[in-house]
Design a protein around this motif. Structure first.
Motif, mmCIF file in Angstrom:
data_model
loop_
_atom_site.group_PDB
_atom_site.id
_atom_site.type_symbol
_atom_site.label_atom_id
_atom_site.label_comp_id
_atom_site.label_asym_id
_atom_site.label_seq_id
_atom_site.Cartn_x
_atom_site.Cartn_y
_atom_site.Cartn_z
ATOM 1 N N ILE A 154 -102.791 51.264 10.549
ATOM 2 C CA ILE A 154 -101.604 50.576 10.044
ATOM 3 C C ILE A 154 -100.341 51.288 10.514
ATOM 4 N N LEU A 155 -100.329 52.616 10.389
ATOM 5 C CA LEU A 155 -99.155 53.386 10.797
ATOM 6 C C LEU A 155 -98.919 53.286 12.303
ATOM 7 N N GLU A 156 -100.007 53.303 13.059
ATOM 8 C CA GLU A 156 -99.884 53.201 14.516
ATOM 9 C C GLU A 156 -99.252 51.870 14.915
ATOM 10 N N GLU A 157 -99.708 50.787 14.283
ATOM 11 C CA GLU A 157 -99.166 49.466 14.600
ATOM 12 C C GLU A 157 -97.737 49.321 14.069
ATOM 13 N N ALA A 158 -97.502 49.838 12.873
ATOM 14 C CA ALA A 158 -96.173 49.721 12.274
ATOM 15 C C ALA A 158 -95.125 50.463 13.087
ATOM 16 N N ALA A 159 -95.545 51.566 13.710
ATOM 17 C CA ALA A 159 -94.618 52.386 14.497
ATOM 18 C C ALA A 159 -94.084 51.651 15.721
ATOM 19 N N LYS A 160 -94.730 50.546 16.085
ATOM 20 C CA LYS A 160 -94.225 49.753 17.210
ATOM 21 C C LYS A 160 -92.981 48.954 16.822
ATOM 22 N N VAL A 161 -92.767 48.826 15.513
ATOM 23 C CA VAL A 161 -91.634 48.050 15.000
ATOM 24 C C VAL A 161 -90.670 48.919 14.191
ATOM 25 N N LEU A 162 -91.238 49.825 13.396
ATOM 26 C CA LEU A 162 -90.437 50.676 12.525
ATOM 27 C C LEU A 162 -90.237 52.055 13.149
ATOM 28 N N ASP A 163 -89.108 52.676 12.851
ATOM 29 C CA ASP A 163 -88.850 54.049 13.251
ATOM 30 C C ASP A 163 -89.319 54.946 12.114
ATOM 31 N N LEU A 164 -90.481 55.556 12.276
ATOM 32 C CA LEU A 164 -91.067 56.351 11.195
ATOM 33 C C LEU A 164 -90.396 57.703 11.038
ATOM 34 N N GLU A 165 -89.346 57.943 11.800
ATOM 35 C CA GLU A 165 -88.522 59.138 11.596
ATOM 36 C C GLU A 165 -87.402 58.842 10.599
ATOM 37 N N ARG A 166 -87.233 57.569 10.262
ATOM 38 C CA ARG A 166 -86.209 57.153 9.305
ATOM 39 C C ARG A 166 -86.894 56.583 8.060
ATOM 40 N N PRO A 167 -86.210 56.619 6.907
ATOM 41 C CA PRO A 167 -86.835 56.173 5.648
ATOM 42 C C PRO A 167 -87.433 54.772 5.716
ATOM 43 N N VAL A 168 -88.586 54.645 5.071
ATOM 44 C CA VAL A 168 -89.311 53.381 4.995
ATOM 45 C C VAL A 168 -89.698 53.140 3.537
ATOM 46 N N ALA A 169 -89.640 51.902 3.090
ATOM 47 C CA ALA A 169 -90.166 51.549 1.775
ATOM 48 C C ALA A 169 -91.589 51.042 1.956
ATOM 49 N N LEU A 170 -92.558 51.775 1.409
ATOM 50 C CA LEU A 170 -93.951 51.347 1.426
ATOM 51 C C LEU A 170 -94.177 50.474 0.202
ATOM 52 N N CYS A 171 -94.530 49.213 0.423
ATOM 53 C CA CYS A 171 -94.670 48.248 -0.666
ATOM 54 C C CYS A 171 -96.139 47.873 -0.852
ATOM 55 N N LEU A 172 -96.659 48.156 -2.027
ATOM 56 C CA LEU A 172 -98.055 47.865 -2.363
ATOM 57 C C LEU A 172 -98.038 47.006 -3.626
ATOM 58 N N VAL A 173 -97.822 45.738 -3.429
ATOM 59 C CA VAL A 173 -97.622 44.821 -4.550
ATOM 60 C C VAL A 173 -98.932 44.133 -4.905
ATOM 61 N N ALA A 174 -99.405 44.362 -6.135
ATOM 62 C CA ALA A 174 -100.648 43.749 -6.624
ATOM 63 C C ALA A 174 -101.809 43.993 -5.671
ATOM 64 N N LEU A 175 -101.892 45.194 -5.138
ATOM 65 C CA LEU A 175 -102.949 45.545 -4.186
ATOM 66 C C LEU A 175 -103.910 46.583 -4.735
ATOM 67 N N LEU A 176 -103.378 47.635 -5.350
ATOM 68 C CA LEU A 176 -104.204 48.805 -5.675
ATOM 69 C C LEU A 176 -105.256 48.537 -6.746
ATOM 70 N N HIS A 177 -105.079 47.493 -7.547
ATOM 71 C CA HIS A 177 -106.135 47.221 -8.539
ATOM 72 C C HIS A 177 -107.361 46.566 -7.899
ATOM 73 N N PHE A 178 -107.328 46.389 -6.581
ATOM 74 C CA PHE A 178 -108.523 45.945 -5.856
ATOM 75 C C PHE A 178 -109.172 47.105 -5.091
ATOM 76 N N ILE A 179 -108.643 48.324 -5.297
ATOM 77 C CA ILE A 179 -109.170 49.516 -4.629
ATOM 78 C C ILE A 179 -109.625 50.500 -5.700
ATOM 79 N N ALA A 180 -110.926 50.758 -5.754
ATOM 80 C CA ALA A 180 -111.476 51.657 -6.770
ATOM 81 C C ALA A 180 -111.175 53.126 -6.455
ATOM 82 N N ASP A 181 -111.251 53.964 -7.481
ATOM 83 C CA ASP A 181 -111.052 55.402 -7.281
ATOM 84 C C ASP A 181 -112.021 55.939 -6.244
ATOM 85 N N GLU A 182 -113.272 55.482 -6.315
ATOM 86 C CA GLU A 182 -114.294 55.985 -5.389
ATOM 87 C C GLU A 182 -114.052 55.536 -3.956
#
Length: 265
Positions: free
Chosen positions: A135-163
Motif C-alpha cells: 500500500i505504501l509503495e503504491e501510495a508513494a507514487k501519488v503522495l509525498d511520504l516526506e510530508r504529513p499524511v492523514a491515514l484514514c481507517l473508517v469502519a475497517l479495523l473491526h474486521f481485523i482481529a487481534d490475531e
C-alpha cells in the motif's frame, strides 16, 4: 491477491453491506440478506452506518482545516457522495487523495472516485489492508511520504482481529509517515450492545467473516504514542458535532461505534 475482475457474489462483503445500510444500489441479494438479519438484531445498525459516514465527513473537514493536504484512505468502500476527496478538495483544491480497497466492485466504481479537482490528485489502488508495504509503495507514487499524511481507517479495523495483527498493521503504516501526520479512524463496539453484538459476531463467523468489536479502551490503544484531538475517542455522533453532518442518537440508545483523530508528534 485475486483477479481484480472477479466479484464473488456467493457471500456477503462488508463494503457492499455498508452500501446497502446507506441505501445504495451497488450490492447483491446476499449482502441485503445479511444486512436485514443484522438490522433485525439491532436497528442501530442503520443509524451507525449513517453516523459513521457523518463522522468521516466531519473529521476530513477538520483535518483539511488544519492544513492536511494528503490523505490515504484504506477500506474506502463503494463511492457515496460526498466522498472524502470532495470534502478535502472543497477546502483545499490542491489536496492529494489515495483510496485503497480490496473489493473488486469498488474498483469497478472507481471512475466515480477519480474526479479530482484540476489542482489536486485523486487515485485508487486495489490492495488489502494486510499488505501495508505494498500500500505504501503504491501510495508513494501519488503522495509525498516526506510530508504529513492523514491515514484514514473508517469502519475497517473491526474486521481485523487481534490475531491478524490489527494493532501492528496500524503501527507499521503510521511508522512510515512523518511527524505531523494524523490517524483518523472509526470502529464498532459492543460496549452498548453486548448481547446483540455476540449474535452479530456469530453471524459474521458463520459467513466466513471476522467481526472484532472493541471496547473504548481497546480502540484507544490504536492511538498510543499520538496526540489525541479533543474530544478523544468518542461515540461517533459526539465527535465534534459542530462541524456538521450531525446524526442524532437512536431511541434504542447510544450509537455503538467510536471515532477519533490523533496527530503523530
Amino acid at each position: 491477491m485475486t483477479d481484480s475482475s472477479y466479484i464473488d457474489t456467493s457471500k456477503p462483503h462488508p463494503a457492499r453491506m455498508y452500501d446497502w445500510f446507506l441505501g445504495g444500489k451497488d450490492n447483491y441479494p446476499v449482502d441485503e440478506e445479511m444486512g436485514r438479519q443484522l438490522v433485525a438484531m439491532d436497528g442501530r445498525v442503520l443509524t451507525t452506518a449513517r453516523a459513521n459516514r457523518a463522522f468521516m465527513q466531519r473529521a476530513t473537514r477538520w483535518l483539511a482545516s488544519q492544513g492536511v493536504r494528503q490523505f490515504l484512505d484504506i477500506g474506502t468502500g463503494i463511492p457515496t457522495e460526498p466522498n472524502l476527496h470532495q470534502i478535502a478538495q472543497g477546502i483545499a483544491p490542491e489536496t492529494r487523495v489515495v483510496y485503497c480497497d480490496n473489493d473488486p466492485i469498488v474498483l469497478a466504481h472507481a471512475a466515480a472516485l477519480l474526479r479530482s479537482t484540476p489542482q489536486g490528485v485523486t487515485e485508487y489502488i486495489q490492495a488489502d489492508f494486510r499488505e501495508p508495504e505494498r500500500i505504501l509503495e503504491e501510495a508513494a507514487k501519488v503522495l509525498d511520504l516526506e510530508r504529513p499524511v492523514a491515514l484514514c481507517l473508517v469502519a475497517l479495523l473491526h474486521f481485523i482481529a487481534d490475531e491478524d495483527g490489527a494493532y501492528d498493521l496500524v503501527d507499521r503504516l503510521m511508522r512510515e509517515l512523518p511527524p505531523g501526520s494524523h490517524l483518523m479512524l472509526s470502529h464498532g463496539t459492543a460496549d452498548f450492545t453486548p448481547d446483540t453484538a455476540k449474535q452479530a459476531g456469530e453471524l459474521y463467523k458463520a459467513r466466513g467473516m471476522t467481526l472484532a468489536l472493541r471496547t473504548q479502551a481497546e480502540v484507544e490503544r490504536f492511538f498510543e504514542g499520538y496526540e489525541l484531538v479533543v474530544p478523544g475517542v468518542a461515540v461517533l455522533d459526539r465527535w465534534k458535532p459542530e462541524l456538521g453532518e450531525w446524526t442524532p442518537e437512536s431511541a434504542e440508545g447510544p450509537t455503538p461505534g467510536y471515532g477519533a483523530v490523533a496527530r503523530k508528534p
